[in-house]
Motif scaffolding. Structure first.
Motif, PDB file in Angstrom:
ATOM      1  N   VAL A 131      -5.762 -12.408  12.319  1.00  0.00           N
ATOM      2  CA  VAL A 131      -6.042 -11.462  13.404  1.00  0.00           C
ATOM      3  C   VAL A 131      -7.289 -10.642  13.063  1.00  0.00           C
ATOM      4  O   VAL A 131      -7.684 -10.550  11.903  1.00  0.00           O
ATOM      5  N   ARG A 132      -7.902 -10.060  14.077  1.00  0.00           N
ATOM      6  CA  ARG A 132      -9.049  -9.185  13.831  1.00  0.00           C
ATOM      7  C   ARG A 132      -8.603  -7.931  13.087  1.00  0.00           C
ATOM      8  O   ARG A 132      -7.558  -7.375  13.389  1.00  0.00           O
ATOM      9  N   PRO A 133      -9.379  -7.493  12.132  1.00  0.00           N
ATOM     10  CA  PRO A 133      -9.060  -6.228  11.465  1.00  0.00           C
ATOM     11  C   PRO A 133      -9.283  -5.081  12.442  1.00  0.00           C
ATOM     12  O   PRO A 133      -9.943  -5.254  13.467  1.00  0.00           O
ATOM     13  N   GLY A 134      -8.719  -3.917  12.123  1.00  0.00           N
ATOM     14  CA  GLY A 134      -8.807  -2.817  13.063  1.00  0.00           C
ATOM     15  C   GLY A 134      -9.275  -1.501  12.468  1.00  0.00           C
ATOM     16  O   GLY A 134      -9.374  -1.359  11.243  1.00  0.00           O
ATOM     17  N   ILE A 135      -9.544  -0.557  13.349  1.00  0.00           N
ATOM     18  CA  ILE A 135      -9.910   0.785  12.922  1.00  0.00           C
ATOM     19  C   ILE A 135      -8.690   1.499  12.352  1.00  0.00           C
ATOM     20  O   ILE A 135      -8.773   2.268  11.402  1.00  0.00           O
ATOM     21  N   THR A 136      -7.525   1.237  12.950  1.00  0.00           N
ATOM     22  CA  THR A 136      -6.308   1.873  12.478  1.00  0.00           C
ATOM     23  C   THR A 136      -5.135   0.912  12.543  1.00  0.00           C
ATOM     24  O   THR A 136      -5.173  -0.102  13.247  1.00  0.00           O
ATOM     25  N   ASP A 137      -4.099   1.233  11.787  1.00  0.00           N
ATOM     26  CA  ASP A 137      -2.854   0.474  11.796  1.00  0.00           C
ATOM     27  C   ASP A 137      -1.792   1.338  11.131  1.00  0.00           C
ATOM     28  O   ASP A 137      -2.058   2.483  10.764  1.00  0.00           O
ATOM     29  N   THR A 138      -0.595   0.816  10.977  1.00  0.00           N
ATOM     30  CA  THR A 138       0.480   1.616  10.397  1.00  0.00           C
ATOM     31  C   THR A 138       0.219   1.958   8.933  1.00  0.00           C
ATOM     32  O   THR A 138       0.623   3.017   8.459  1.00  0.00           O
ATOM     33  N   ALA A 139      -0.473   1.090   8.215  1.00  0.00           N
ATOM     34  CA  ALA A 139      -0.804   1.383   6.820  1.00  0.00           C
ATOM     35  C   ALA A 139      -1.779   2.547   6.727  1.00  0.00           C
ATOM     36  O   ALA A 139      -1.684   3.388   5.821  1.00  0.00           O
ATOM     37  N   SER A 140      -2.716   2.626   7.654  1.00  0.00           N
ATOM     38  CA  SER A 140      -3.678   3.727   7.667  1.00  0.00           C
ATOM     39  C   SER A 140      -2.966   5.054   7.868  1.00  0.00           C
ATOM     40  O   SER A 140      -3.354   6.077   7.295  1.00  0.00           O
ATOM     41  N   ILE A 141      -1.922   5.041   8.677  1.00  0.00           N
ATOM     42  CA  ILE A 141      -1.152   6.261   8.936  1.00  0.00           C
ATOM     43  C   ILE A 141      -0.347   6.646   7.697  1.00  0.00           C
ATOM     44  O   ILE A 141      -0.351   7.804   7.276  1.00  0.00           O
ATOM     45  N   GLU A 142       0.316   5.676   7.103  1.00  0.00           N
ATOM     46  CA  GLU A 142       1.155   5.965   5.929  1.00  0.00           C
ATOM     47  C   GLU A 142       0.324   6.407   4.730  1.00  0.00           C
ATOM     48  O   GLU A 142       0.730   7.296   3.971  1.00  0.00           O
ATOM     49  N   PHE A 143      -0.845   5.786   4.542  1.00  0.00           N
ATOM     50  CA  PHE A 143      -1.669   6.097   3.375  1.00  0.00           C
ATOM     51  C   PHE A 143      -2.906   6.920   3.747  1.00  0.00           C
ATOM     52  O   PHE A 143      -3.982   6.719   3.205  1.00  0.00           O
ATOM     53  N   SER A 144      -2.730   7.848   4.667  1.00  0.00           N
ATOM     54  CA  SER A 144      -3.843   8.701   5.072  1.00  0.00           C
ATOM     55  C   SER A 144      -4.311   9.600   3.928  1.00  0.00           C
ATOM     56  O   SER A 144      -5.438  10.099   3.941  1.00  0.00           O
ATOM     57  N   ASP A 145      -3.443   9.817   2.931  1.00  0.00           N
ATOM     58  CA  ASP A 145      -3.811  10.631   1.765  1.00  0.00           C
ATOM     59  C   ASP A 145      -4.053   9.765   0.532  1.00  0.00           C
ATOM     60  O   ASP A 145      -3.847  10.196  -0.600  1.00  0.00           O
ATOM     61  N   GLU A 146      -4.506   8.549   0.776  1.00  0.00           N
ATOM     62  CA  GLU A 146      -4.705   7.567  -0.293  1.00  0.00           C
ATOM     63  C   GLU A 146      -5.602   8.087  -1.415  1.00  0.00           C
ATOM     64  O   GLU A 146      -5.302   7.899  -2.601  1.00  0.00           O
ATOM     65  N   ALA A 147      -6.702   8.742  -1.065  1.00  0.00           N
ATOM     66  CA  ALA A 147      -7.631   9.230  -2.084  1.00  0.00           C
ATOM     67  C   ALA A 147      -6.953  10.215  -3.025  1.00  0.00           C
ATOM     68  O   ALA A 147      -7.182  10.193  -4.238  1.00  0.00           O
ATOM     69  N   SER A 148      -6.098  11.071  -2.464  1.00  0.00           N
ATOM     70  CA  SER A 148      -5.386  12.048  -3.296  1.00  0.00           C
ATOM     71  C   SER A 148      -4.391  11.359  -4.212  1.00  0.00           C
ATOM     72  O   SER A 148      -4.245  11.723  -5.386  1.00  0.00           O
ATOM     73  N   LEU A 149      -3.701  10.355  -3.680  1.00  0.00           N
ATOM     74  CA  LEU A 149      -2.729   9.616  -4.491  1.00  0.00           C
ATOM     75  C   LEU A 149      -3.415   8.927  -5.663  1.00  0.00           C
ATOM     76  O   LEU A 149      -2.937   8.980  -6.800  1.00  0.00           O
ATOM     77  N   LEU A 150      -4.554   8.301  -5.391  1.00  0.00           N
ATOM     78  CA  LEU A 150      -5.274   7.589  -6.450  1.00  0.00           C
ATOM     79  C   LEU A 150      -5.894   8.552  -7.456  1.00  0.00           C
ATOM     80  O   LEU A 150      -6.084   8.210  -8.627  1.00  0.00           O
TER      81      LEU A 150
END
Length: 201
Positions: A131-150
């Motif tokens: 499928v085409r990649p997207g601007i947003t998806d459910t993973a983007s919502i769940e990991f919106s604080d990804e930078a802080s976690l890493l």
């Protein structure tokens, strides 16, 4: 077919409606730091096709030469205006051009750089790239604080590969196998709600 029509209409209308905002962001980036207004990076799209993703530049010029391809915590490479753009997700707006071109959809698995796509087992990679990649998806919502976690990890890159990427893959697989127009609308609404909530914090 409906999905592509929606992508074209949504991206075109979005670019027209947000034109004043885009111009203000361009001006802020230009006066606050040297270098290009846009950040372009090679990502993997549908059927493994490579494309250039567009974002507003939020880091110092040639940032990838001074660190990892992932952003962690309070990354010193992020400019002051870049921090604001990242928090509000306004740095993602140029991807509406990617959607209009057909590289991406409004909703779909977030496109990864080739080295991270290669970390997926082949059968998972094949489904995700169907499928085409997207601007947003459910993973983007769940990991919106990804930078802080890493930012809390001793080895952010390996933590991304071992911990976050497999969880994202689960989201991507579910989307690729069960996507629908109504589901896309729910994801768009959830994304907007998340962005407004974070911007207000």
């Amino acid at each position: 077919m409906m999905k592509r029509v929606f992508d074209i209409v949504a991206s075109f209308c979005g670019l027209v409606a947000l034109c004043p905002v885009l111009l203000v962001i361009v001006a802020l980036i230009k006066v606050s730091s040297s270098g290009s207004v846009f950040f372009c990076q090679t990502r993997v799209g549908r059927s493994g096709k490579l494309f250039q993703i567009y974002k507003f530049r939020t880091m110092i010029p040639q940032a990838e030469q001074h660190g990892e391809k992932i952003t962690v915590g309070n990354d010193k490479r992020i400019t002051p205006i870049g921090a604001f753009l990242r928090k509000t997700k306004l740095d993602e707006l140029p991807q509406l051009f990617n959607v209009l071109k057909g590289d991406m959809s409004v909703v779909g698995p977030r496109p990864e750089v080739p080295e991270f796509v290669a970390e997926h087992p082949e059968y998972i990679r094949k489904v995700i790239l169907s499928v085409r990649p997207g601007i947003t998806d459910t993973a983007s919502i769940e990991f919106s604080d990804e930078a802080s976690l890493l930012g809390e990890k001793s080895d952010p890159r390996q933590a991304y590969i071992d911990e976050i990427l497999p969880q994202k893959a689960e989201h991507y697989l579910r989307y690729a196998q069960n996507n629908s127009f109504c589901g896309d609308l729910r994801i768009i609404w959830a994304t907007l709600w998340k962005v407004f909530k974070q911007a207000a914090e």
